[in-house]
Write an enzyme that holds these catalytic residues in place. Structure first.
Site, PDB file in Angstrom:
ATOM      1  N   ASP A  32       0.878  -1.181   0.000  1.00 44.85           N
ATOM      2  CA  ASP A  32       0.000   0.000   0.000  1.00 44.85           C
ATOM      3  C   ASP A  32       0.909   1.224   0.000  1.00 44.85           C
ATOM      4  OD1 ASP A  32      -2.200   1.851   0.410  1.00 44.85           O
ATOM      5  OD2 ASP A  32      -3.328   0.157   1.206  1.00 44.85           O
ATOM      6  N   LEU A  33       0.297   2.395  -0.064  1.00 41.14           N
ATOM      7  CA  LEU A  33       1.065   3.649   0.018  1.00 41.14           C
ATOM      8  C   LEU A  33       1.714   3.802   1.383  1.00 41.14           C
ATOM      9  CD1 LEU A  33      -1.006   6.630  -1.442  1.00 41.14           C
ATOM     10  CD2 LEU A  33       1.350   6.040  -1.979  1.00 41.14           C
ATOM     11  N   LEU A  50       1.134   3.187  -6.517  1.00 39.93           N
ATOM     12  CA  LEU A  50       0.743   2.527  -7.768  1.00 39.93           C
ATOM     13  C   LEU A  50       1.063   3.385  -8.990  1.00 39.93           C
ATOM     14  CD1 LEU A  50      -2.698   1.073  -6.625  1.00 39.93           C
ATOM     15  CD2 LEU A  50      -0.658  -0.271  -7.210  1.00 39.93           C
ATOM     16  N   SER A  73     -11.083   4.342  -3.736  1.00 41.64           N
ATOM     17  CA  SER A  73     -12.231   3.428  -3.688  1.00 41.64           C
ATOM     18  C   SER A  73     -13.604   4.093  -3.730  1.00 41.64           C
ATOM     19  CB  SER A  73     -12.134   2.549  -2.439  1.00 41.64           C
ATOM     20  OG  SER A  73     -12.235   3.364  -1.301  1.00 41.64           O
ATOM     21  N   SER A 109     -15.978  -2.858  -9.516  1.00 44.52           N
ATOM     22  CA  SER A 109     -17.039  -2.357  -8.633  1.00 44.52           C
ATOM     23  C   SER A 109     -18.375  -2.356  -9.341  1.00 44.52           C
ATOM     24  CB  SER A 109     -16.703  -0.931  -8.200  1.00 44.52           C
ATOM     25  OG  SER A 109     -17.821  -0.324  -7.574  1.00 44.52           O
ATOM     26  N   ASN A 110     -19.423  -2.445  -8.526  1.00 40.99           N
ATOM     27  CA  ASN A 110     -20.789  -2.295  -9.057  1.00 40.99           C
ATOM     28  C   ASN A 110     -20.950  -0.953  -9.768  1.00 40.99           C
ATOM     29  OD1 ASN A 110     -22.548  -0.357  -7.097  1.00 40.99           O
ATOM     30  ND2 ASN A 110     -21.018  -1.413  -5.872  1.00 40.99           N
ATOM     31  N   HIS A 111     -20.087   0.023  -9.465  1.00 37.97           N
ATOM     32  CA  HIS A 111     -20.235   1.344 -10.075  1.00 37.97           C
ATOM     33  C   HIS A 111     -19.806   1.389 -11.543  1.00 37.97           C
ATOM     34  CE1 HIS A 111     -21.778   2.888  -6.396  1.00 37.97           C
ATOM     35  NE2 HIS A 111     -20.790   2.301  -5.750  1.00 37.97           N
ATOM     36  N   TYR A 134     -15.033   7.300 -10.912  1.00 39.69           N
ATOM     37  CA  TYR A 134     -14.579   6.067 -10.258  1.00 39.69           C
ATOM     38  C   TYR A 134     -15.087   4.835 -11.009  1.00 39.69           C
ATOM     39  CZ  TYR A 134     -14.890   2.381  -6.669  1.00 39.69           C
ATOM     40  OH  TYR A 134     -14.832   1.185  -5.991  1.00 39.69           O
TER      41      TYR A 134
HETATM   42  C1  15L Z   1     -17.785   0.815  -3.898  1.00 32.36           C
HETATM   43  O1  15L Z   1     -17.274   0.505  -4.966  1.00 32.36           O
HETATM   44  C2  15L Z   1     -17.020   1.540  -2.856  1.00 32.36           C
HETATM   45  O2  15L Z   1     -15.654   1.184  -2.855  1.00 32.36           O
HETATM   46  C3  15L Z   1     -17.605   1.359  -1.485  1.00 32.36           C
HETATM   47  O3  15L Z   1     -17.048   2.337  -0.637  1.00 32.36           O
HETATM   48  C4  15L Z   1     -19.142   1.482  -1.493  1.00 32.36           C
HETATM   49  O4  15L Z   1     -19.512   2.794  -1.825  1.00 32.36           O
HETATM   50  C5  15L Z   1     -19.710   0.493  -2.484  1.00 32.36           C
HETATM   51  O5  15L Z   1     -19.129   0.651  -3.755  1.00 32.36           O
HETATM   52  C6  15L Z   1     -21.249   0.613  -2.624  1.00 32.36           C
HETATM   53  O6  15L Z   1     -21.742   0.756  -3.743  1.00 32.36           O
HETATM   54  O7  15L Z   1     -21.932   0.526  -1.612  1.00 32.36           O
END
Ligand code: 15L
Length: 273
Positions: A32-33, A50, A73, A109-111, A134
């Site tokens: 990690d950092l 990174l 994140s 991520s779901n995002h 993100y």
């Molecule tokens: C993520 O990708 C984040 O890293 C986490 O902090 C949450 O926000 C999560 O998604 C989420 O959607 O709940």
């Protein structure tokens, strides 16, 4: 015995996995950092930014598999996302290739798909619909993973993590809840399953309200033990404390969708009064 490198070891997910992984992968290298404040004498830590390619190549030396949880994140300014998640993820894949690493598990991520509405059930084969800079960086990481798998033969597994923790925090998280033990199962599939070439899996426990078809993970042997419905009273009580968010409540990505939103609000379905 495989040597496994875990980036992001001081972050939320990395901190939990630090206690769960050593019994499975005793030769675990943490990075990690900054070092975790409670680093134990039995743990091996190597500092790296990174965004610094030479530092990233140094931590990949002698490594068989990587769990890439490092980076930024949540949503953030473009330059932060660019350095940590775009340049950082590129550096990690390229350094892994040069050092002969065989497997990478990428924390997506779901995002990456947050702008799908909650009423639709999606598989891992849908077009990405990121809900934030993100989310775009996670879609980039998935695309990069596909290229390194197809062009260079790395075994790559992208886990679109929902919400990681011990219990779902609100109504949305009832659909995307992921326990630490279930994430460990998915990481083991990515590092060990003989059939891995390039995979995208959802990082979700057994959630009756799921928005995602995670059948590929099940086909690879995933058997989640976490179940969000066991915490439904807690999650709905927490939800009742939140202000309504018409955009965030409509889309899967929640508040990541409503941050800076100035799109077409007419696309958002509203219940009849
Ligand atoms: C993520 O990708 C984040 O890293 C986490 O902090 C949450 O926000 C999560 O998604 C989420 O959607 O709940």
């Amino acid at each position: 015995m495989p040597r496994i490198l875990m980036t992001g070891a001081s972050g939320g997910v990395g901190t939990r996995l630090r206690s769960l992984l050593p019994s499975i992968y005793p030769d675990l290298v943490l990075s990690d950092l900054v070092a975790p404040p409670d680093l134990k004498p039995s743990e091996t830590f190597k500092q790296a930014d990174l965004a610094d390619y030479a530092a990233v190549e140094a931590i990949c030396e002698g490594v068989d598999g990587i769990l890439h949880f490092g980076g930024f994140s949540v949503e953030g300014p473009w330059d932060t996302i660019l350095q940590a998640n775009i340049i950082g993820t590129y550096n990690l894949f390229e350094a892994a290739r040069k050092q002969g690493v065989k497997r990478i598990v990428f924390a997506s991520s779901n995002h990456a798909v947050g702008f799908y509405p909650r009423h639709s059930k999606i598989g891992t084969d849908v077009t990405v619909r990121p809900d934030s800079r993100y989310g775009v960086s996670k879609a980039f990481g998935e695309a990069l993973g596909a290229m390194y798998a197809d062009k260079h033969g790395l075994g790559v597994t992208c886990i679109r993590i929902g919400n990681f923790g011990d219990r779902p925090l609100d109504q949305r998280r009832l659909s995307i809840f992921l326990t630490p033990d279930d994430l460990v199962q998915l990481c083991r599939i990515g590092l060990e399953h003989p059939d891995i070439h390039f995979e995208v899996l959802y990082g979700a426990s057994y959630n009756e309200r799921a928005w995602w078809d995670n059948s590929r993970a099940y086909a690879l042997g995933y058997r989640p033990t976490g179940r969000s419905e066991d915490f439904v009273d807690h999650a709905l009580a927490e939800q009742a404390k939140l202000k309504p968010d018409p955009v965030g409540d409509f889309y899967q990505g929640g508040a990541f969708c409503s941050i800076e939103f100035d799109g077409d609000a007419a696309r958002v379905w509203k219940p009849e009064k």
